[in-house]
Scaffold this active site. Sequence first.
Site, PDB file in Angstrom:
ATOM      1  N   SER A 189      31.569  46.385  67.252  1.00  0.00           N
ATOM      2  CA  SER A 189      31.321  47.775  67.298  1.00  0.00           C
ATOM      3  C   SER A 189      30.848  48.286  65.957  1.00  0.00           C
ATOM      4  O   SER A 189      31.747  48.490  65.104  1.00  0.00           O
ATOM      5  CB  SER A 189      32.611  48.694  67.889  1.00  0.00           C
ATOM      6  OG  SER A 189      32.797  47.983  69.121  1.00  0.00           O
ATOM      7  N   GLU A 244      32.809  52.066  61.776  1.00  0.00           N
ATOM      8  CA  GLU A 244      33.997  51.216  61.652  1.00  0.00           C
ATOM      9  C   GLU A 244      33.786  50.090  60.729  1.00  0.00           C
ATOM     10  O   GLU A 244      34.688  49.629  59.926  1.00  0.00           O
ATOM     11  CB  GLU A 244      34.358  50.650  63.032  1.00  0.00           C
ATOM     12  CG  GLU A 244      35.487  49.951  63.285  1.00  0.00           C
ATOM     13  CD  GLU A 244      35.749  49.290  64.561  1.00  0.00           C
ATOM     14  OE1 GLU A 244      35.803  50.073  65.722  1.00  0.00           O
ATOM     15  OE2 GLU A 244      36.199  48.022  64.809  1.00  0.00           O
ATOM     16  N   ARG A 282      42.137  51.516  63.808  1.00  0.00           N
ATOM     17  CA  ARG A 282      41.461  50.985  62.872  1.00  0.00           C
ATOM     18  C   ARG A 282      41.523  51.109  61.255  1.00  0.00           C
ATOM     19  O   ARG A 282      40.505  51.314  60.789  1.00  0.00           O
ATOM     20  CB  ARG A 282      39.864  51.227  63.234  1.00  0.00           C
ATOM     21  CG  ARG A 282      39.536  50.868  64.685  1.00  0.00           C
ATOM     22  CD  ARG A 282      39.922  49.398  65.017  1.00  0.00           C
ATOM     23  NE  ARG A 282      39.690  49.021  66.353  1.00  0.00           N
ATOM     24  CZ  ARG A 282      40.842  49.238  67.098  1.00  0.00           C
ATOM     25  NH1 ARG A 282      41.906  49.235  66.501  1.00  0.00           N
ATOM     26  NH2 ARG A 282      40.679  49.010  68.701  1.00  0.00           N
TER      27      ARG A 282
HETATM   28  C1  LIG Z   1      31.264  40.359  68.064  1.00  0.00           C
HETATM   29  C2  LIG Z   1      32.467  40.859  67.426  1.00  0.00           C
HETATM   30  C3  LIG Z   1      33.415  41.511  68.121  1.00  0.00           C
HETATM   31  C4  LIG Z   1      34.468  42.092  67.475  1.00  0.00           C
HETATM   32  N1  LIG Z   1      35.436  42.917  68.371  1.00  0.00           N
HETATM   33  C5  LIG Z   1      36.392  43.710  68.042  1.00  0.00           C
HETATM   34  C6  LIG Z   1      37.535  44.286  68.525  1.00  0.00           C
HETATM   35  O1  LIG Z   1      37.526  44.213  69.981  1.00  0.00           O
HETATM   36  N2  LIG Z   1      38.542  44.842  67.926  1.00  0.00           N
HETATM   37  C7  LIG Z   1      38.378  45.049  66.478  1.00  0.00           C
HETATM   38  O2  LIG Z   1      39.372  45.520  66.190  1.00  0.00           O
HETATM   39  N3  LIG Z   1      37.492  44.711  65.703  1.00  0.00           N
HETATM   40  C8  LIG Z   1      36.421  43.800  66.505  1.00  0.00           C
HETATM   41  N4  LIG Z   1      35.565  43.340  65.787  1.00  0.00           N
HETATM   42  C9  LIG Z   1      35.440  43.641  64.140  1.00  0.00           C
HETATM   43  C10 LIG Z   1      36.516  42.436  63.410  1.00  0.00           C
HETATM   44  O3  LIG Z   1      36.464  41.245  63.953  1.00  0.00           O
HETATM   45  C11 LIG Z   1      37.672  43.124  62.867  1.00  0.00           C
HETATM   46  O4  LIG Z   1      37.658  44.214  62.590  1.00  0.00           O
HETATM   47  C12 LIG Z   1      38.476  41.933  62.166  1.00  0.00           C
HETATM   48  O5  LIG Z   1      39.928  42.484  62.081  1.00  0.00           O
HETATM   49  C13 LIG Z   1      38.151  41.928  60.843  1.00  0.00           C
HETATM   50  O6  LIG Z   1      38.417  40.791  60.169  1.00  0.00           O
HETATM   51  P1  LIG Z   1      37.813  39.902  59.092  1.00  0.00           P
HETATM   52  O7  LIG Z   1      38.534  38.710  58.555  1.00  0.00           O
HETATM   53  O8  LIG Z   1      36.455  39.347  59.705  1.00  0.00           O
HETATM   54  O9  LIG Z   1      37.528  40.922  57.947  1.00  0.00           O
HETATM   55  P2  LIG Z   1      36.388  41.136  56.896  1.00  0.00           P
HETATM   56  O10 LIG Z   1      35.175  41.652  57.945  1.00  0.00           O
HETATM   57  O11 LIG Z   1      36.125  40.006  56.203  1.00  0.00           O
HETATM   58  O12 LIG Z   1      36.867  42.381  56.002  1.00  0.00           O
HETATM   59  C14 LIG Z   1      37.174  43.624  56.518  1.00  0.00           C
HETATM   60  C15 LIG Z   1      38.192  44.105  55.472  1.00  0.00           C
HETATM   61  O13 LIG Z   1      39.299  43.713  55.257  1.00  0.00           O
HETATM   62  C16 LIG Z   1      39.486  43.371  54.095  1.00  0.00           C
HETATM   63  N5  LIG Z   1      40.401  41.946  54.019  1.00  0.00           N
HETATM   64  C17 LIG Z   1      40.153  40.900  54.650  1.00  0.00           C
HETATM   65  N6  LIG Z   1      41.093  39.898  54.473  1.00  0.00           N
HETATM   66  C18 LIG Z   1      41.934  40.511  53.747  1.00  0.00           C
HETATM   67  C19 LIG Z   1      43.281  40.039  53.331  1.00  0.00           C
HETATM   68  N7  LIG Z   1      43.608  38.860  53.534  1.00  0.00           N
HETATM   69  N8  LIG Z   1      43.968  41.054  52.502  1.00  0.00           N
HETATM   70  C20 LIG Z   1      43.426  42.192  52.352  1.00  0.00           C
HETATM   71  N9  LIG Z   1      42.397  42.790  52.861  1.00  0.00           N
HETATM   72  C21 LIG Z   1      41.526  41.777  53.551  1.00  0.00           C
HETATM   73  C22 LIG Z   1      38.132  42.976  53.280  1.00  0.00           C
HETATM   74  O14 LIG Z   1      38.244  42.976  51.963  1.00  0.00           O
HETATM   75  C23 LIG Z   1      37.398  44.020  54.001  1.00  0.00           C
HETATM   76  O15 LIG Z   1      37.436  45.386  53.429  1.00  0.00           O
HETATM   77  C24 LIG Z   1      34.561  42.558  66.242  1.00  0.00           C
HETATM   78  C25 LIG Z   1      33.406  42.065  65.363  1.00  0.00           C
HETATM   79  C26 LIG Z   1      32.567  41.276  66.109  1.00  0.00           C
HETATM   80  C27 LIG Z   1      31.548  40.670  65.192  1.00  0.00           C
END
Ligand SMILES: Cc1cc2nc3c(=O)[nH]c(=O)nc-3n(C[C@H](O)[C@H](O)[C@H](O)COP(=O)(O)OP(=O)(O)OC[C@H]3O[C@@H](n4cnc5c(N)ncnc54)[C@H](O)[C@@H]3O)c2cc1C
Length: 305
Positions: free
Chosen positions: A227, A297, A177
């Site tokens: 999570s 996380e 992560r």
């Molecule tokens: C219902 C639910 C289930 C989930 N299940 C999982 C799972 O099974 N496994 C898991 O790993 N995660 C899970 N997650 C968490 C999440 O979906 C992941 O961590 C996902 O990778 C976050 O991506 P995001 O685009 O939403 O990032 P954001 O939440 O928008 O941002 C997260 C971080 O990434 C950075 N970021 C975003 N885009 C970029 C880019 N283009 N370049 C550089 N930095 C960037 C942001 O600045 C921030 O610091 C879950 C979330 C929810 C709500």
Amino acid sequence: MEINHHLYDKLTEITSKENVLVNEELRNHTYTKLGGDADFYVTPENYKEVQDIVKLANRENTAFTLLGNGSNLIVKDGGIRGIVLNLQKLNEIKTDENVIVAQSGARIIDVSRHALERRLTGLEFACGIPGSVGGALYMNAGAYGGEIKDVLTSAVVVTKEGELLTVSADELDLAYRKSNIPDNSYIVLEAEFSLKNGKFDEIKAIMDDLTYRRESKQPLEYPSCGSVFKRPPGYFAGKLIQDSHLQGKQIGGAQVSRKHAGFIVNIDHATASEYIDLIHFVQNAVKDKFGVALEREVRIIGEDK
Ligand SMILES: Cc1cc2nc3c(=O)[nH]c(=O)nc-3n(C[C@H](O)[C@H](O)[C@H](O)COP(=O)(O)OP(=O)(O)OC[C@H]3O[C@@H](n4cnc5c(N)ncnc54)[C@H](O)[C@@H]3O)c2cc1C
């Protein structure tokens, strides 16, 4: 917030006015439905615009923050000053034989479905992760034994100086992560995944199974950030929380999910501060009972109100 007209004019010289929203409510862009306003919420349409915005932010000494799909973030109630950049308009997914190149604003779920349609195996684990490609690389997202690290070969990023750079997956130090993307202040623009040829029915069966497991265990009916805590070595965060009898514990509109103890759900118009207070409450209770420090996380960004 008082509008910074100078910055607005500069931003709209780079990208069209429809792509520059002022005082935009970030609760509309986060999975937890929390968060105050962004001074400027900017959705560039090509790589050059992203580079120019980074260079502008440097010149003007303005903060900028990247928001992906908002599924792993809590934005505080006071919102975010400066520029919030979202790359949802850069969302192309292309395939060449067993290689998929996806732009960072594409949803990783869609990349996983795209792989299925082309009978490519390796991204099944991502079929229920609601993040963008950029957010998935940043977090080295993973589930059910798979993670981005297993399939990523390289990425195109914008550096903090605004230059384009191609980096290999190894150079991103992907681990549980995390990656070194924040340390380098990289903006991910696209990712290249190397997959293997597979059989449609087998790939689909794995995805259906993972979807069933997710839907039956996770409280997907409520806003949440997934999570909240990382898996502490030797334990499961959800089990520790459950055994601390915290399920159903509520602060304001935020509640430790009764369905999955590792989730905190926004059941009734919670504020970010209530949600964050509940995270601290859970951390303290688990520490007191089991002596285990739960590491978040989810990322917390922005300002208090
Ligand atoms: C219902 C639910 C289930 C989930 N299940 C999982 C799972 O099974 N496994 C898991 O790993 N995660 C899970 N997650 C968490 C999440 O979906 C992941 O961590 C996902 O990778 C976050 O991506 P995001 O685009 O939403 O990032 P954001 O939440 O928008 O941002 C997260 C971080 O990434 C950075 N970021 C975003 N885009 C970029 C880019 N283009 N370049 C550089 N930095 C960037 C942001 O600045 C921030 O610091 C879950 C979330 C929810 C709500």
